[in-house]
Motif scaffolding. Sequence first.
Motif, PDB file in Angstrom:
ATOM      1  N   VAL A 157       1.115  -1.301  -0.404  1.00 51.88           N
ATOM      2  CA  VAL A 157       0.555   0.210   0.223  1.00 51.88           C
ATOM      3  C   VAL A 157       0.817   1.453   0.470  1.00 51.88           C
ATOM      4  O   VAL A 157       0.785   1.970  -1.120  1.00 51.88           O
ATOM      5  N   ASP A 216       1.791   2.047  -3.369  1.00 57.54           N
ATOM      6  CA  ASP A 216       1.043   2.546  -4.250  1.00 57.54           C
ATOM      7  C   ASP A 216       1.053   3.411  -3.910  1.00 57.54           C
ATOM      8  O   ASP A 216       0.545   4.804  -5.194  1.00 57.54           O
ATOM      9  N   GLY A 255      -4.921   5.981  -2.593  1.00 61.88           N
ATOM     10  CA  GLY A 255      -4.377   5.031  -2.254  1.00 61.88           C
ATOM     11  C   GLY A 255      -4.835   4.242  -0.755  1.00 61.88           C
ATOM     12  O   GLY A 255      -4.674   2.491  -1.695  1.00 61.88           O
ATOM     13  N   ARG A 288      -8.137   3.123  -2.236  1.00 60.91           N
ATOM     14  CA  ARG A 288      -8.598   2.808  -3.673  1.00 60.91           C
ATOM     15  C   ARG A 288      -7.475   0.810  -3.538  1.00 60.91           C
ATOM     16  O   ARG A 288      -7.976   0.103  -3.970  1.00 60.91           O
ATOM     17  N   ASP A 289      -6.404   1.097  -3.547  1.00 58.95           N
ATOM     18  CA  ASP A 289      -5.134   0.297  -3.205  1.00 58.95           C
ATOM     19  C   ASP A 289      -5.047  -0.204  -2.125  1.00 58.95           C
ATOM     20  O   ASP A 289      -4.908  -1.820  -2.305  1.00 58.95           O
TER      21      ASP A 289
END
Length: 286
Positions: A19, A22, A38, A41-42
């Motif tokens: 994470v 990202d 980030g 969504r990630d």
Amino acid sequence: CAVKWSGLWFVVGFGLLVVAWDVTARHVAGVRRWVTAGVLRDGPVAFVHLVPVAFVTYAITWFGWFRSDNGFNRYWARDNPDSVLTRLLPDSVASLAHWHQAMYDFHVQVGDPHIYEANPWSWIVQGRPTLFAHADVSRGEAGCNADACKLDVLNVGNPVVWWGGALAIVIVVAVWLLSRDWRAGALLVPLAAGWLPWFQFQERTIFTFYAVAFVPYVVLALTYVLGMLLGPPGGAVRRRTWGAAVVGAVVVSATAVFVLFWPMWMYTAMSLERWQLLMWLPSWRQ
């Protein structure tokens, strides 16, 4: 995790690392609200990729236990119908849950003093290795060619690798803080996951061989620093020459020490003089 529950910390560590990568990538790309984007969504995607996969893989390792008729605690739920676990879960799952609870309670409460227990602080420098086997023999016994010999299996790691790795870890931390090199972070996160959680169990009986979980990252930290010393390909010849000399000296030293310690790792008879030569620290003795 199926072999050692402390593997769970690696799942957590790598999940957070993914994470973080990202989030950083979104920041570099100029995305607005890169932290929120980030994480929201990630983060869930990373969770789905890691946690359910780890859980299912762990559960599969218990397949033989579920299929057996005589697995330990296999029918605990049947014998304890009034348990909360039995009322909430199928019998087989309740039995497995109870066994996990029993294993956890036992291991966190182990506090009996032991001659070879070692504080996590000492692991990184192999301060108190564990003696797995020992015997005193005389000439003609077990390959002894001296008046008196020792047979040992002492799980001390290669001192060149571990002591060099301990110094390398300090350097890698400095590099990560100063340059934010993602490779340094990729080394430090799993290293921390395998080592730091044990510091919360100061009252528990723990041993230096628990460090086996993060050995690869100690080696990689040393490799990382040796690569820094060597310098980039195509760099200055003088720099590369001196770097190669240092790297070569470390590799040769590690190999020589490996040969030197081989009898103590393989339960091979050693004369008292040879054994004393290997006791580099007082804490390595019985």
